[in-house]
Design a protein around this motif. Structure first.
Motif, PDB file in Angstrom:
ATOM      1  N   ALA A  11      -0.222   0.212   0.658  1.00 52.15           N
ATOM      2  CA  ALA A  11      -0.039  -0.413  -0.662  1.00 52.15           C
ATOM      3  C   ALA A  11       1.429  -0.464  -1.069  1.00 52.15           C
ATOM      4  O   ALA A  11       1.934  -1.510  -1.482  1.00 52.15           O
ATOM      5  CB  ALA A  11      -0.851   0.340  -1.708  1.00 52.15           C
ATOM      6  N   CYS A  12       2.136   0.669  -0.935  1.00 52.96           N
ATOM      7  CA  CYS A  12       3.534   0.719  -1.383  1.00 52.96           C
ATOM      8  C   CYS A  12       4.521   0.914  -0.240  1.00 52.96           C
ATOM      9  O   CYS A  12       5.735   0.941  -0.472  1.00 52.96           O
ATOM     10  CB  CYS A  12       3.709   1.825  -2.416  1.00 52.96           C
ATOM     11  SG  CYS A  12       3.529   3.509  -1.746  1.00 52.96           S
ATOM     12  N   ARG A  13       3.991   1.109   0.991  1.00 48.24           N
ATOM     13  CA  ARG A  13       4.801   1.288   2.214  1.00 48.24           C
ATOM     14  C   ARG A  13       5.572   2.604   2.217  1.00 48.24           C
ATOM     15  O   ARG A  13       6.505   2.776   2.997  1.00 48.24           O
ATOM     16  CB  ARG A  13       5.771   0.109   2.431  1.00 48.24           C
ATOM     17  CG  ARG A  13       5.136  -1.263   2.312  1.00 48.24           C
ATOM     18  CD  ARG A  13       3.923  -1.420   3.213  1.00 48.24           C
ATOM     19  NE  ARG A  13       4.280  -1.308   4.624  1.00 48.24           N
ATOM     20  CZ  ARG A  13       3.392  -1.257   5.605  1.00 48.24           C
ATOM     21  NH1 ARG A  13       2.102  -1.253   5.328  1.00 48.24           N
ATOM     22  NH2 ARG A  13       3.780  -1.167   6.859  1.00 48.24           N
ATOM     23  N   ARG A  14       5.187   3.527   1.373  1.00 50.30           N
ATOM     24  CA  ARG A  14       5.863   4.823   1.354  1.00 50.30           C
ATOM     25  C   ARG A  14       5.406   5.665   2.547  1.00 50.30           C
ATOM     26  O   ARG A  14       4.248   5.660   2.935  1.00 50.30           O
ATOM     27  CB  ARG A  14       5.552   5.546   0.044  1.00 50.30           C
ATOM     28  CG  ARG A  14       6.340   6.848  -0.157  1.00 50.30           C
ATOM     29  CD  ARG A  14       6.059   7.457  -1.514  1.00 50.30           C
ATOM     30  NE  ARG A  14       6.342   6.494  -2.587  1.00 50.30           N
ATOM     31  CZ  ARG A  14       6.292   6.794  -3.871  1.00 50.30           C
ATOM     32  NH1 ARG A  14       5.966   8.016  -4.263  1.00 50.30           N
ATOM     33  NH2 ARG A  14       6.559   5.876  -4.777  1.00 50.30           N
ATOM     34  N   GLU A  15       6.351   6.427   3.123  1.00 53.32           N
ATOM     35  CA  GLU A  15       6.042   7.278   4.270  1.00 53.32           C
ATOM     36  C   GLU A  15       5.628   8.671   3.792  1.00 53.32           C
ATOM     37  O   GLU A  15       6.200   9.221   2.848  1.00 53.32           O
ATOM     38  CB  GLU A  15       7.270   7.412   5.179  1.00 53.32           C
ATOM     39  CG  GLU A  15       7.619   6.134   5.944  1.00 53.32           C
ATOM     40  CD  GLU A  15       6.790   5.980   7.211  1.00 53.32           C
ATOM     41  OE1 GLU A  15       5.948   6.871   7.479  1.00 53.32           O
ATOM     42  OE2 GLU A  15       6.976   4.982   7.922  1.00 53.32           O
ATOM     43  N   PRO A  41      -3.922   3.534   8.263  1.00 53.07           N
ATOM     44  CA  PRO A  41      -4.867   4.016   7.254  1.00 53.07           C
ATOM     45  C   PRO A  41      -5.393   2.861   6.416  1.00 53.07           C
ATOM     46  O   PRO A  41      -4.738   1.822   6.295  1.00 53.07           O
ATOM     47  CB  PRO A  41      -4.021   4.980   6.416  1.00 53.07           C
ATOM     48  CG  PRO A  41      -2.623   4.478   6.566  1.00 53.07           C
ATOM     49  CD  PRO A  41      -2.532   3.941   7.965  1.00 53.07           C
ATOM     50  N   THR A  42      -6.584   3.047   5.867  1.00 55.90           N
ATOM     51  CA  THR A  42      -7.158   2.033   4.991  1.00 55.90           C
ATOM     52  C   THR A  42      -7.200   2.563   3.563  1.00 55.90           C
ATOM     53  O   THR A  42      -7.361   3.767   3.336  1.00 55.90           O
ATOM     54  CB  THR A  42      -8.584   1.660   5.438  1.00 55.90           C
ATOM     55  OG1 THR A  42      -9.399   2.852   5.461  1.00 55.90           O
ATOM     56  CG2 THR A  42      -8.576   1.038   6.812  1.00 55.90           C
ATOM     57  N   GLN A  43      -7.026   1.666   2.618  1.00 60.84           N
ATOM     58  CA  GLN A  43      -7.052   2.060   1.214  1.00 60.84           C
ATOM     59  C   GLN A  43      -8.502   2.158   0.753  1.00 60.84           C
ATOM     60  O   GLN A  43      -9.274   1.217   0.899  1.00 60.84           O
ATOM     61  CB  GLN A  43      -6.272   1.066   0.363  1.00 60.84           C
ATOM     62  CG  GLN A  43      -6.115   1.502  -1.076  1.00 60.84           C
ATOM     63  CD  GLN A  43      -5.174   0.582  -1.847  1.00 60.84           C
ATOM     64  OE1 GLN A  43      -4.481  -0.247  -1.253  1.00 60.84           O
ATOM     65  NE2 GLN A  43      -5.134   0.731  -3.162  1.00 60.84           N
ATOM     66  N   LEU A  44      -8.844   3.312   0.188  1.00 57.62           N
ATOM     67  CA  LEU A  44     -10.210   3.552  -0.261  1.00 57.62           C
ATOM     68  C   LEU A  44     -10.378   2.986  -1.664  1.00 57.62           C
ATOM     69  O   LEU A  44      -9.708   3.415  -2.606  1.00 57.62           O
ATOM     70  CB  LEU A  44     -10.507   5.051  -0.256  1.00 57.62           C
ATOM     71  CG  LEU A  44     -11.950   5.490  -0.508  1.00 57.62           C
ATOM     72  CD1 LEU A  44     -12.856   4.968   0.587  1.00 57.62           C
ATOM     73  CD2 LEU A  44     -12.027   7.009  -0.573  1.00 57.62           C
ATOM     74  N   THR A  45     -11.257   2.000  -1.807  1.00 61.40           N
ATOM     75  CA  THR A  45     -11.483   1.371  -3.110  1.00 61.40           C
ATOM     76  C   THR A  45     -12.840   1.739  -3.698  1.00 61.40           C
ATOM     77  O   THR A  45     -13.032   1.636  -4.912  1.00 61.40           O
ATOM     78  CB  THR A  45     -11.401  -0.166  -2.995  1.00 61.40           C
ATOM     79  OG1 THR A  45     -12.362  -0.619  -2.018  1.00 61.40           O
ATOM     80  CG2 THR A  45     -10.006  -0.584  -2.537  1.00 61.40           C
ATOM     81  N   ARG A  46     -13.768   2.158  -2.868  1.00 62.41           N
ATOM     82  CA  ARG A  46     -15.106   2.545  -3.348  1.00 62.41           C
ATOM     83  C   ARG A  46     -15.609   3.684  -2.484  1.00 62.41           C
ATOM     84  O   ARG A  46     -15.650   3.583  -1.268  1.00 62.41           O
ATOM     85  CB  ARG A  46     -16.067   1.353  -3.261  1.00 62.41           C
ATOM     86  CG  ARG A  46     -17.457   1.634  -3.798  1.00 62.41           C
ATOM     87  CD  ARG A  46     -18.283   0.354  -3.791  1.00 62.41           C
ATOM     88  NE  ARG A  46     -18.493  -0.128  -2.435  1.00 62.41           N
ATOM     89  CZ  ARG A  46     -19.562   0.172  -1.687  1.00 62.41           C
ATOM     90  NH1 ARG A  46     -20.496   0.950  -2.177  1.00 62.41           N
ATOM     91  NH2 ARG A  46     -19.680  -0.313  -0.467  1.00 62.41           N
ATOM     92  N   ARG A  47     -15.980   4.788  -3.136  1.00 67.68           N
ATOM     93  CA  ARG A  47     -16.417   5.959  -2.383  1.00 67.68           C
ATOM     94  C   ARG A  47     -17.927   5.939  -2.202  1.00 67.68           C
ATOM     95  O   ARG A  47     -18.682   5.818  -3.164  1.00 67.68           O
ATOM     96  CB  ARG A  47     -15.993   7.245  -3.091  1.00 67.68           C
ATOM     97  CG  ARG A  47     -16.258   8.510  -2.272  1.00 67.68           C
ATOM     98  CD  ARG A  47     -15.703   9.732  -2.965  1.00 67.68           C
ATOM     99  NE  ARG A  47     -14.259   9.656  -3.100  1.00 67.68           N
ATOM    100  CZ  ARG A  47     -13.407   9.942  -2.127  1.00 67.68           C
ATOM    101  NH1 ARG A  47     -13.874  10.301  -0.934  1.00 67.68           N
ATOM    102  NH2 ARG A  47     -12.111   9.864  -2.326  1.00 67.68           N
ATOM    103  N   VAL A  48     -18.359   6.053  -0.935  1.00 68.05           N
ATOM    104  CA  VAL A  48     -19.773   6.136  -0.586  1.00 68.05           C
ATOM    105  C   VAL A  48     -19.996   7.498   0.067  1.00 68.05           C
ATOM    106  O   VAL A  48     -19.299   7.851   1.024  1.00 68.05           O
ATOM    107  CB  VAL A  48     -20.182   5.006   0.381  1.00 68.05           C
ATOM    108  CG1 VAL A  48     -21.665   5.121   0.726  1.00 68.05           C
ATOM    109  CG2 VAL A  48     -19.885   3.648  -0.237  1.00 68.05           C
ATOM    110  N   GLY A  77      -0.946   5.887  -6.375  1.00 67.82           N
ATOM    111  CA  GLY A  77      -2.318   5.812  -6.856  1.00 67.82           C
ATOM    112  C   GLY A  77      -3.332   5.457  -5.799  1.00 67.82           C
ATOM    113  O   GLY A  77      -4.531   5.573  -6.031  1.00 67.82           O
ATOM    114  N   ALA A  78      -2.880   5.035  -4.631  1.00 68.20           N
ATOM    115  CA  ALA A  78      -3.802   4.661  -3.560  1.00 68.20           C
ATOM    116  C   ALA A  78      -4.368   5.916  -2.882  1.00 68.20           C
ATOM    117  O   ALA A  78      -3.662   6.911  -2.703  1.00 68.20           O
ATOM    118  CB  ALA A  78      -3.099   3.788  -2.529  1.00 68.20           C
ATOM    119  N   VAL A  79      -5.644   5.861  -2.540  1.00 71.73           N
ATOM    120  CA  VAL A  79      -6.272   6.906  -1.742  1.00 71.73           C
ATOM    121  C   VAL A  79      -6.460   6.346  -0.341  1.00 71.73           C
ATOM    122  O   VAL A  79      -7.104   5.303  -0.161  1.00 71.73           O
ATOM    123  CB  VAL A  79      -7.630   7.337  -2.334  1.00 71.73           C
ATOM    124  CG1 VAL A  79      -8.287   8.381  -1.440  1.00 71.73           C
ATOM    125  CG2 VAL A  79      -7.446   7.880  -3.741  1.00 71.73           C
TER     126      VAL A  79
END
Length: 220
Positions: A11-15, A41-48, A77-79
């Motif tokens: 999302a923000c390209r931070r290391e 990694p993938t950004q988690l938008t919905r937790r199952v 803020g990205a998980v």
């Protein structure tokens, strides 16, 4: 010391530097999921719930246990959910699970012990007696799991199945029921509708799957 791997937030390209967690197997050996360091990694938008766990085999005893899927929270803020070598299997060796060793059931406590041992064999080494009390019998709990064990002389009814389902729902957990006397037809029908695994305990201490949900759980 656990392994450290570099992770870039998509999302923000931070290391970031991520320390791979280790978990204790029932035999005492520390185990860790095998990360795919070349993957993104993938950004988690919905937790199952059922997608939040990964099966990790122990390199020493081959016991397969479920542990949280590796995740990292970014300050933006990205998980982030980290990639594994083989999703759902942690890239571990394909080893046959040893045969379950039952305990003879002579007392109600033996029935609870047999259920707890079976759940540990299925990959829940942290099984313990739960705080809540079901309508009959004893409640057991593990990470992501609630089990009711009914060692009484009467077949379990819809009340027991519904109580288990409601308790498991409130804990965001999988509910499992063990009964020494079996289940009445209405309980079997309700469990089928709720996809609740039902097991029958015989006097040898060997749980027998009663419905499809239990077969699926037993097959792991």
């Amino acid at each position: 010391m656990s392994e450290k791997v570099p992770v870039r937030c998509p999302a923000c390209r931070r290391e970031h530097v991520y320390r791979v967690p280790t978990f204790p197997c029932a035999c005492g050996t520390p185990v860790a999921p095998a990360l795919d360091v070349s993957g993104e990694p993938t950004q988690l938008t919905r937790r199952v719930w059922h997608e939040s766990w990964v099966t990790v085999p122990c390199p020493r005893c081959s016991l397969r246990s479920q542990w949280p899927w590796p995740e990292l929270g970014c300050p933006c803020g990205a998980v982030l959910r980290l990639p594994l070598l083989v999703p759902g299997d942690a890239g571990g060796p394909s080893a046959a699970r040893p045969a379950f060793q039952p305990v003879t059931i002579r007392t109600p406590l033996d029935a609870v012990t047999a259920a707890a041992l079976y759940l540990r064999w299925l990959g829940h080494p942290d099984v313990r007696r739960a705080d809540q009390r079901p309508p009959s019998g004893v409640a057991l709990a593990a990470r992501g799991l609630i089990a009711h064990v009914d060692p009484g002389p009467r077949a379990a009814s819809t009340r027991e199945v519904e109580c288990l389902w409601l308790t498991a729902m409130s804990e965001s957990a999988q509910g499992v029921h063990f009964s020494l006397a079996g289940y009445d037809p209405a309980a079997l029908e309700l469990a089928e509708q709720l996809s609740t695994p039902l097991f029958l305990l015989d006097r040898t201490g060997m749980p027998q799957a009663v419905n499809d949900a239990a077969d699926t759980l037993a097959e792991g």
